[in-house]
Write a protein that holds these residues in place. Structure first.
Motif, PDB file in Angstrom:
ATOM      1  N   VAL A   1      26.477  45.546  45.775  1.00 39.09           N
ATOM      2  CA  VAL A   1      25.376  45.033  44.954  1.00 39.09           C
ATOM      3  C   VAL A   1      25.598  45.364  43.476  1.00 39.09           C
ATOM      4  O   VAL A   1      25.283  44.563  42.589  1.00 39.09           O
ATOM      5  CB  VAL A   1      24.036  45.612  45.445  1.00 39.09           C
ATOM      6  CG1 VAL A   1      22.926  45.372  44.428  1.00 39.09           C
ATOM      7  CG2 VAL A   1      23.653  44.986  46.780  1.00 39.09           C
ATOM      8  N   LEU A   2      26.150  46.542  43.206  1.00 33.17           N
ATOM      9  CA  LEU A   2      26.427  46.921  41.820  1.00 33.17           C
ATOM     10  C   LEU A   2      27.577  46.108  41.228  1.00 33.17           C
ATOM     11  O   LEU A   2      27.548  45.734  40.047  1.00 33.17           O
ATOM     12  CB  LEU A   2      26.778  48.413  41.752  1.00 33.17           C
ATOM     13  CG  LEU A   2      25.641  49.403  41.995  1.00 33.17           C
ATOM     14  CD1 LEU A   2      26.190  50.820  42.068  1.00 33.17           C
ATOM     15  CD2 LEU A   2      24.582  49.292  40.904  1.00 33.17           C
ATOM     16  N   SER A   3      28.587  45.829  42.038  1.00 26.56           N
ATOM     17  CA  SER A   3      29.784  45.174  41.505  1.00 26.56           C
ATOM     18  C   SER A   3      29.675  43.659  41.438  1.00 26.56           C
ATOM     19  O   SER A   3      30.263  43.036  40.545  1.00 26.56           O
ATOM     20  CB  SER A   3      31.010  45.567  42.343  1.00 26.56           C
ATOM     21  OG  SER A   3      30.833  45.211  43.694  1.00 26.56           O
ATOM     22  N   ALA A   4      28.947  43.042  42.352  1.00 22.34           N
ATOM     23  CA  ALA A   4      28.901  41.574  42.407  1.00 22.34           C
ATOM     24  C   ALA A   4      28.349  40.939  41.124  1.00 22.34           C
ATOM     25  O   ALA A   4      28.966  40.007  40.581  1.00 22.34           O
ATOM     26  CB  ALA A   4      28.099  41.126  43.623  1.00 22.34           C
TER      27      ALA A   4
ATOM     28  N   GLY B   1      37.993  42.153  45.972  1.00 21.50           N
ATOM     29  CA  GLY B   1      37.837  40.775  46.419  1.00 21.50           C
ATOM     30  C   GLY B   1      36.937  39.952  45.524  1.00 21.50           C
ATOM     31  O   GLY B   1      37.137  38.730  45.373  1.00 21.50           O
ATOM     32  N   LEU B   2      35.961  40.596  44.911  1.00 26.45           N
ATOM     33  CA  LEU B   2      35.040  39.878  44.021  1.00 26.45           C
ATOM     34  C   LEU B   2      35.715  39.459  42.717  1.00 26.45           C
ATOM     35  O   LEU B   2      35.256  38.534  42.053  1.00 26.45           O
ATOM     36  CB  LEU B   2      33.822  40.762  43.708  1.00 26.45           C
ATOM     37  CG  LEU B   2      32.973  41.191  44.907  1.00 26.45           C
ATOM     38  CD1 LEU B   2      31.940  42.225  44.467  1.00 26.45           C
ATOM     39  CD2 LEU B   2      32.293  39.988  45.533  1.00 26.45           C
ATOM     40  N   PHE B   3      36.802  40.138  42.376  1.00 23.60           N
ATOM     41  CA  PHE B   3      37.487  39.874  41.107  1.00 23.60           C
ATOM     42  C   PHE B   3      38.761  39.048  41.277  1.00 23.60           C
ATOM     43  O   PHE B   3      39.522  38.893  40.326  1.00 23.60           O
ATOM     44  CB  PHE B   3      37.826  41.195  40.407  1.00 23.60           C
ATOM     45  CG  PHE B   3      36.638  41.860  39.763  1.00 23.60           C
ATOM     46  CD1 PHE B   3      36.385  41.714  38.407  1.00 23.60           C
ATOM     47  CD2 PHE B   3      35.771  42.624  40.526  1.00 23.60           C
ATOM     48  CE1 PHE B   3      35.298  42.318  37.815  1.00 23.60           C
ATOM     49  CE2 PHE B   3      34.666  43.236  39.934  1.00 23.60           C
ATOM     50  CZ  PHE B   3      34.427  43.080  38.579  1.00 23.60           C
ATOM     51  N   ILE B   4      39.004  38.532  42.470  1.00 21.14           N
ATOM     52  CA  ILE B   4      40.236  37.779  42.709  1.00 21.14           C
ATOM     53  C   ILE B   4      40.396  36.597  41.745  1.00 21.14           C
ATOM     54  O   ILE B   4      41.488  36.409  41.169  1.00 21.14           O
ATOM     55  CB  ILE B   4      40.320  37.331  44.178  1.00 21.14           C
ATOM     56  CG1 ILE B   4      40.759  38.527  45.045  1.00 21.14           C
ATOM     57  CG2 ILE B   4      41.293  36.167  44.355  1.00 21.14           C
ATOM     58  CD1 ILE B   4      40.840  38.227  46.525  1.00 21.14           C
ATOM     59  N   PRO B   5      39.368  35.773  41.517  1.00 20.22           N
ATOM     60  CA  PRO B   5      39.548  34.678  40.547  1.00 20.22           C
ATOM     61  C   PRO B   5      39.908  35.186  39.149  1.00 20.22           C
ATOM     62  O   PRO B   5      40.737  34.587  38.451  1.00 20.22           O
ATOM     63  CB  PRO B   5      38.194  33.970  40.560  1.00 20.22           C
ATOM     64  CG  PRO B   5      37.579  34.326  41.863  1.00 20.22           C
ATOM     65  CD  PRO B   5      38.030  35.724  42.146  1.00 20.22           C
TER      66      PRO B   5
ATOM     67  N   ILE C   1      30.485  38.458  38.377  1.00 20.77           N
ATOM     68  CA  ILE C   1      30.064  37.088  38.049  1.00 20.77           C
ATOM     69  C   ILE C   1      29.742  36.942  36.563  1.00 20.77           C
ATOM     70  O   ILE C   1      30.199  36.002  35.901  1.00 20.77           O
ATOM     71  CB  ILE C   1      28.841  36.694  38.897  1.00 20.77           C
ATOM     72  CG1 ILE C   1      29.226  36.656  40.382  1.00 20.77           C
ATOM     73  CG2 ILE C   1      28.284  35.348  38.442  1.00 20.77           C
ATOM     74  CD1 ILE C   1      28.036  36.533  41.307  1.00 20.77           C
ATOM     75  N   LEU C   2      28.971  37.883  36.034  1.00 21.99           N
ATOM     76  CA  LEU C   2      28.447  37.742  34.667  1.00 21.99           C
ATOM     77  C   LEU C   2      29.415  38.225  33.597  1.00 21.99           C
ATOM     78  O   LEU C   2      29.355  37.764  32.457  1.00 21.99           O
ATOM     79  CB  LEU C   2      27.122  38.507  34.546  1.00 21.99           C
ATOM     80  CG  LEU C   2      25.998  38.036  35.471  1.00 21.99           C
ATOM     81  CD1 LEU C   2      24.793  38.954  35.342  1.00 21.99           C
ATOM     82  CD2 LEU C   2      25.610  36.585  35.166  1.00 21.99           C
ATOM     83  N   LEU C   3      30.287  39.174  33.953  1.00 21.49           N
ATOM     84  CA  LEU C   3      31.163  39.768  32.945  1.00 21.49           C
ATOM     85  C   LEU C   3      32.638  39.569  33.288  1.00 21.49           C
ATOM     86  O   LEU C   3      33.458  40.456  33.076  1.00 21.49           O
ATOM     87  CB  LEU C   3      30.854  41.268  32.808  1.00 21.49           C
ATOM     88  CG  LEU C   3      29.434  41.622  32.348  1.00 21.49           C
ATOM     89  CD1 LEU C   3      29.242  43.123  32.343  1.00 21.49           C
ATOM     90  CD2 LEU C   3      29.146  41.043  30.966  1.00 21.49           C
TER      91      LEU C   3
END
Length: 207
Positions: free
Chosen positions: A147-150, A29-33, A154-156
């Motif tokens: 916490v590790l993936s978020a 879900g964090l990588f959807i964009p 965002i940054l990479l």
């Protein structure tokens, strides 16, 4: 100083929870964009791919009720970690959305294979007075995975493939740690917790 499995199970258990839930299920879900741009995906396809993760988890959890009564929980735990790693590697090297979807589905299998055995092993191998504390710490692994993936998401974002390679590496380390620390436990031992705690197996796990 001697340490029983009460404490030794915390680290690998928390890491495996981080792998199976935090990374295997929720990191997508964090990588959807990022995936939308990389594979030119519509919102419908993105949602469909996400459903593969939950669908595979649901099916394997149902099957896990059968598996857990017949399979050494250590083997199920290891299988869950390897499923997460393999699924993440497929995602990292996906060339189109179909391979991405397959990777998401395989990684989504991980919680169904891994979490139930962790719960059973804690109930069987950890002294009753410490079970609540250890359950709480191990369950916090989900937050650890997020916490590790978020920050990486965002940054990479431009190096998203490397992010999933890192996640797969984390999964392999978690699986290795579980395999090293947690011994094979027969189903008979799991079903007789009192005998297990009083017998030589529990004492033999001290180092």
């Amino acid at each position: 100083m001697h340490m029983t499995l009460d404490y030794r199970i915390v680290g690998p258990g928390m890491f495996m929870t981080a792998t199976s839930y935090g990374l295997g299920r929720y990191a997508y879900g964090l990588f959807i964009p990022t995936f939308r741009d990389a594979f030119s995906l519509t919102d419908t396809r993105l949602a469909l791919i996400a459903s593969f993760s939950y669908g595979s988890y649901f099916l394997v959890t149902l099957i896990g009720i059968y598996i857990s009564s017949r399979l050494d929980p250590r083997k199920s735990l290891i299988a869950g970690g390897l499923a997460a790693a393999f699924g993440m590697l497929l995602m990292a090297f996906a060339t189109d959305y179909r391979i991405l979807a397959l990777g998401v589905a395989i990684a989504g299998v991980s919680p169904g294979l891994a979490y139930t055995p962790i719960s059973g092993l804690i109930a069987a191998l950890v002294s009753q007075s410490r079970q609540r504390t250890i359950y709480a710490i191990v369950n916090s692994g989900t937050s650890l995975g997020v916490v590790l993936s978020a920050p990486l998401a965002i940054l990479l974002a431009d190096q998203w493939r490397w992010c999933w390679i890192v996640f797969a590496g984390f999964s392999i380390i978690s699986t290795w740690w579980c395999a090293k620390v947690i011994p094979p436990v027969p189903q008979a031992a799991l079903s007789d917790k009192t005998r297990l705690r009083r017998g030589g197996l529990f004492r033999s796990l001290s180092v």
